[in-house]
Scaffold this motif. Structure first.
Motif, PDB file in Angstrom:
ATOM      1  N   UNK A 248      56.946  40.737  35.816  1.00 50.06           N
ATOM      2  CA  UNK A 248      57.077  39.388  36.105  1.00 50.06           C
ATOM      3  C   UNK A 248      56.624  39.003  35.814  1.00 50.06           C
ATOM      4  N   UNK A 249      56.784  37.528  35.023  1.00 48.68           N
ATOM      5  CA  UNK A 249      55.604  36.430  34.641  1.00 48.68           C
ATOM      6  C   UNK A 249      56.502  35.042  34.539  1.00 48.68           C
ATOM      7  N   UNK A 250      55.866  34.452  34.221  1.00 51.43           N
ATOM      8  CA  UNK A 250      55.873  32.492  35.030  1.00 51.43           C
ATOM      9  C   UNK A 250      54.479  32.173  35.724  1.00 51.43           C
ATOM     10  N   UNK A 251      54.780  31.043  35.068  1.00 50.79           N
ATOM     11  CA  UNK A 251      53.046  30.071  35.147  1.00 50.79           C
ATOM     12  C   UNK A 251      53.897  30.129  36.787  1.00 50.79           C
ATOM     13  N   UNK A 252      53.061  29.402  37.555  1.00 46.19           N
ATOM     14  CA  UNK A 252      53.126  28.483  38.986  1.00 46.19           C
ATOM     15  C   UNK A 252      54.024  27.509  38.661  1.00 46.19           C
ATOM     16  N   UNK A 253      55.093  26.986  39.002  1.00 47.75           N
ATOM     17  CA  UNK A 253      55.979  26.012  39.032  1.00 47.75           C
ATOM     18  C   UNK A 253      55.686  24.601  39.386  1.00 47.75           C
ATOM     19  N   UNK A 254      56.270  24.020  38.850  1.00 44.68           N
ATOM     20  CA  UNK A 254      55.926  22.486  40.121  1.00 44.68           C
ATOM     21  C   UNK A 254      57.075  23.035  41.785  1.00 44.68           C
ATOM     22  N   UNK A 255      58.291  23.732  41.559  1.00 42.66           N
ATOM     23  CA  UNK A 255      58.176  24.061  42.837  1.00 42.66           C
ATOM     24  C   UNK A 255      57.237  24.759  44.053  1.00 42.66           C
ATOM     25  N   UNK A 256      56.817  26.077  42.837  1.00 46.46           N
ATOM     26  CA  UNK A 256      56.023  26.257  44.012  1.00 46.46           C
ATOM     27  C   UNK A 256      54.488  25.660  44.353  1.00 46.46           C
ATOM     28  N   UNK A 257      54.227  24.966  43.310  1.00 44.76           N
ATOM     29  CA  UNK A 257      53.278  24.046  43.489  1.00 44.76           C
ATOM     30  C   UNK A 257      52.948  23.657  44.746  1.00 44.76           C
ATOM     31  N   UNK A 258      54.873  22.749  45.471  1.00 47.04           N
ATOM     32  CA  UNK A 258      54.200  22.371  46.432  1.00 47.04           C
ATOM     33  C   UNK A 258      54.539  22.630  48.213  1.00 47.04           C
ATOM     34  N   UNK A 259      54.686  24.553  47.440  1.00 46.69           N
ATOM     35  CA  UNK A 259      53.922  25.606  48.652  1.00 46.69           C
ATOM     36  C   UNK A 259      52.883  26.566  48.391  1.00 46.69           C
TER      37      UNK A 259
ATOM     38  N   UNK B  41      51.979  31.840  45.726  1.00 46.08           N
ATOM     39  CA  UNK B  41      52.442  31.814  44.228  1.00 46.08           C
ATOM     40  C   UNK B  41      53.460  33.047  43.876  1.00 46.08           C
ATOM     41  N   UNK B  42      54.976  33.198  44.525  1.00 44.67           N
ATOM     42  CA  UNK B  42      55.675  34.644  44.692  1.00 44.67           C
ATOM     43  C   UNK B  42      56.525  34.134  43.861  1.00 44.67           C
ATOM     44  N   UNK B  43      57.575  35.100  43.291  1.00 48.72           N
ATOM     45  CA  UNK B  43      58.666  35.527  42.368  1.00 48.72           C
ATOM     46  C   UNK B  43      59.513  35.978  42.635  1.00 48.72           C
ATOM     47  N   UNK B  44      60.460  36.002  42.118  1.00 46.41           N
ATOM     48  CA  UNK B  44      61.855  36.339  42.956  1.00 46.41           C
ATOM     49  C   UNK B  44      62.246  37.854  42.262  1.00 46.41           C
ATOM     50  N   UNK B  45      62.666  38.649  42.778  1.00 44.58           N
ATOM     51  CA  UNK B  45      62.926  39.684  42.403  1.00 44.58           C
ATOM     52  C   UNK B  45      63.983  40.137  41.795  1.00 44.58           C
ATOM     53  N   UNK B  46      64.763  38.869  41.493  1.00 42.57           N
ATOM     54  CA  UNK B  46      66.203  39.456  41.489  1.00 42.57           C
ATOM     55  C   UNK B  46      65.748  38.892  39.153  1.00 42.57           C
ATOM     56  N   UNK B  47      65.229  37.558  39.464  1.00 44.84           N
ATOM     57  CA  UNK B  47      65.264  36.774  37.658  1.00 44.84           C
ATOM     58  C   UNK B  47      63.700  36.193  37.844  1.00 44.84           C
TER      59      UNK B  47
ATOM     60  N   UNK C 201      58.411  44.952  51.238  1.00 45.35           N
ATOM     61  CA  UNK C 201      57.722  44.662  50.019  1.00 45.35           C
ATOM     62  C   UNK C 201      57.744  46.588  49.025  1.00 45.35           C
ATOM     63  N   UNK C 202      58.079  47.032  47.943  1.00 43.29           N
ATOM     64  CA  UNK C 202      57.677  48.005  47.822  1.00 43.29           C
ATOM     65  C   UNK C 202      56.044  48.045  46.880  1.00 43.29           C
ATOM     66  N   UNK C 203      55.674  48.952  47.248  1.00 42.14           N
ATOM     67  CA  UNK C 203      53.823  48.373  46.061  1.00 42.14           C
ATOM     68  C   UNK C 203      54.821  49.756  45.104  1.00 42.14           C
ATOM     69  N   UNK C 204      55.029  50.483  44.896  1.00 45.02           N
ATOM     70  CA  UNK C 204      55.427  50.963  43.961  1.00 45.02           C
ATOM     71  C   UNK C 204      56.297  50.145  43.134  1.00 45.02           C
ATOM     72  N   UNK C 205      57.067  49.113  43.381  1.00 46.74           N
ATOM     73  CA  UNK C 205      57.784  48.402  42.439  1.00 46.74           C
ATOM     74  C   UNK C 205      56.679  47.077  41.458  1.00 46.74           C
ATOM     75  N   UNK C 206      57.277  46.897  40.456  1.00 49.65           N
ATOM     76  CA  UNK C 206      56.330  45.372  40.010  1.00 49.65           C
ATOM     77  C   UNK C 206      56.273  44.928  41.052  1.00 49.65           C
ATOM     78  N   UNK C 207      55.147  44.052  41.171  1.00 49.80           N
ATOM     79  CA  UNK C 207      54.862  43.029  42.676  1.00 49.80           C
ATOM     80  C   UNK C 207      55.285  41.768  42.701  1.00 49.80           C
ATOM     81  N   UNK C 208      55.877  41.157  43.680  1.00 54.00           N
ATOM     82  CA  UNK C 208      56.561  39.572  43.198  1.00 54.00           C
ATOM     83  C   UNK C 208      55.842  38.364  43.910  1.00 54.00           C
ATOM     84  N   UNK C 209      55.161  39.111  42.657  1.00 58.11           N
ATOM     85  CA  UNK C 209      53.784  37.774  42.723  1.00 58.11           C
ATOM     86  C   UNK C 209      53.827  37.065  41.209  1.00 58.11           C
ATOM     87  N   UNK C 210      53.373  36.351  40.972  1.00 61.53           N
ATOM     88  CA  UNK C 210      53.305  35.631  39.724  1.00 61.53           C
ATOM     89  C   UNK C 210      51.679  36.311  38.949  1.00 61.53           C
ATOM     90  N   UNK C 211      51.902  36.282  37.997  1.00 63.85           N
ATOM     91  CA  UNK C 211      50.684  36.925  37.185  1.00 63.85           C
ATOM     92  C   UNK C 211      49.058  35.537  37.295  1.00 63.85           C
TER      93      UNK C 211
END
Ligand SMILES: C[S@@+](CC[C@H](N)C(=O)[O-])C[C@H]1O[C@@H](n2cnc3c(N)ncnc32)[C@H](O)[C@@H]1O
Length: 310
Positions: free
Chosen positions: A1-12, A15-21, A170-180
């Motif tokens: 799961x990649x990506x910087x913390x976005x503007x949208x997440x900056x308000x929150x 730093x969590x990421x959608x498990x779908x996309x 969340x299942x710890x055996x999967x990639x974590x839904x957390x930003x790099x």
């Protein structure tokens, strides 16, 4: 799961990421007049009764995850998980043990490491259970936010009680839904470990602290179904974590003897693997007959640091 913390997440704060996309997840909150009471059972902690305000997490890709009434959010998609989480009785036993301060030395070791970490803003607890350790860390770090990951609904609804915690199924055996590179302090206490993911989510200079039982941990209660820890387990941990994060920054052993009453001894047994197949009444009966009133706490607390240049 990649990506910087976005503007949208900056308000929150998280730093969590959608498990779908993989896009940033935003927190949708309830209006203040629609607070839902957070009734996490018999928890006696200082946040009991605080209302939860999280209604859902959503991303710009159109994915939305509604919060449970108790405030945690299930991000598991697809097949769910085949791992077996702690059930309600196990979590309640763990909560009583923690509320009684029986494993206080473990929590204190974590808060001492947090105090040495420069202004941690994001704390991640992998396999958080009741959220006890995470909540203690957040109380010690007033500017920090915390993410609790676990599969146990009974644990998550307790973990969600702290107003600065986002509790996620969340299942710890999967990639974590957390930003790099977004987590300054990661803790994993007696839970499954995912070293490569821990290295990915740690910020430069961030620390991962792993607590594991030694072979003698609670050995006085082993006859009641506590799984003995294999010799060599810590060496295996060092090798696995070492591949991702190099040599540990620090290792500390906590060893102490604790006094127990029969109820506490039964809870220590029931909050472990025996809780999956034994009944507490029977365990209490056996412990009472046997008269075990002391137990040894013997754990390794090992810390890795992601070097700033990595
Ligand atoms: C021994 S308990 C420790 C809980 C907590 N860290 C503490 O020290 O109080 C292990 C926790 O890991 C969770 N767990 C087990 N397998 C998991 C998995 N694959 N993904 C997420 N959580 C898991 C359990 O539900 C349980 O809450």
């Amino acid at each position: 799961m990649t990506g910087e913390i976005s503007e949208a997440a900056g308000a929150d704060p998280w730093p969590v990421r959608c498990p779908h996309c993989g896009r940033a997840l935003r927190v949708d909150r309830r209006p203040p007049d629609q607070h839902v009471g957070n009734d996490a059972g018999q928890h006696a902690g200082q946040h009991a009764g605080r209302p939860t305000t999280i209604r859902a997490l959503s991303c710009d890709g159109g994915h939305r995850f509604d919060a449970a009434r108790q405030g945690y959010v299930n991000l598991l998609v697809g097949r769910g998980s085949s791992a077996t989480p702690d059930d309600t009785a196990m979590i309640m036993a763990r909560e009583r043990v923690q509320d009684a301060g029986i494993l206080r030395s473990v929590t204190e070791a974590l808060t001492a490491i947090a105090a040495r970490t420069t202004a941690p803003r994001q704390v991640l607890d992998c396999g958080a259970g009741t959220g006890h350790h995470l909540h203690a860390l957040l109380e010690a770090l007033p500017a920090a936010s915390g993410i609790a990951l676990d599969l146990s609904p009974a644990g998550l609804k307790r973990a969600a009680k702290h107003p600065r915690t986002l509790a996620l199924a969340w299942d710890l055996w999967r990639p974590l839904p957390v930003a790099d590179a977004s987590i300054d302090l990661l803790v994993d206490v007696f839970a499954p470990r995912s070293p490569a993911e821990y290295a990915r989510v740690l910020s430069p200079g961030g620390r991962a602290v792993v607590v594991t039982p030694r072979p003698g941990h609670l050995h006085e209660l082993a006859a009641h179904g506590l799984l003995g820890m294999r010799e060599g387990k810590h060496r295996e941990l060092l090798a696995r974590m070492g591949e991702a994060l190099g040599d540990p920054e620090e290792h500390r052993r906590i060893g102490e003897t604790i006094d127990l009453d029969a109820e506490q001894a039964a809870d220590l047994i029931m909050m472990g693997p025996a809780g999956h197949h034994r009944h507490r009444d029977q365990v209490l009966h056996d412990v009472g007959r046997e008269g075990t009133r002391r137990a040894t706490v013997d754990v390794d607390v090992t810390t890795w640091r992601r070097h700033a240049g990595d």
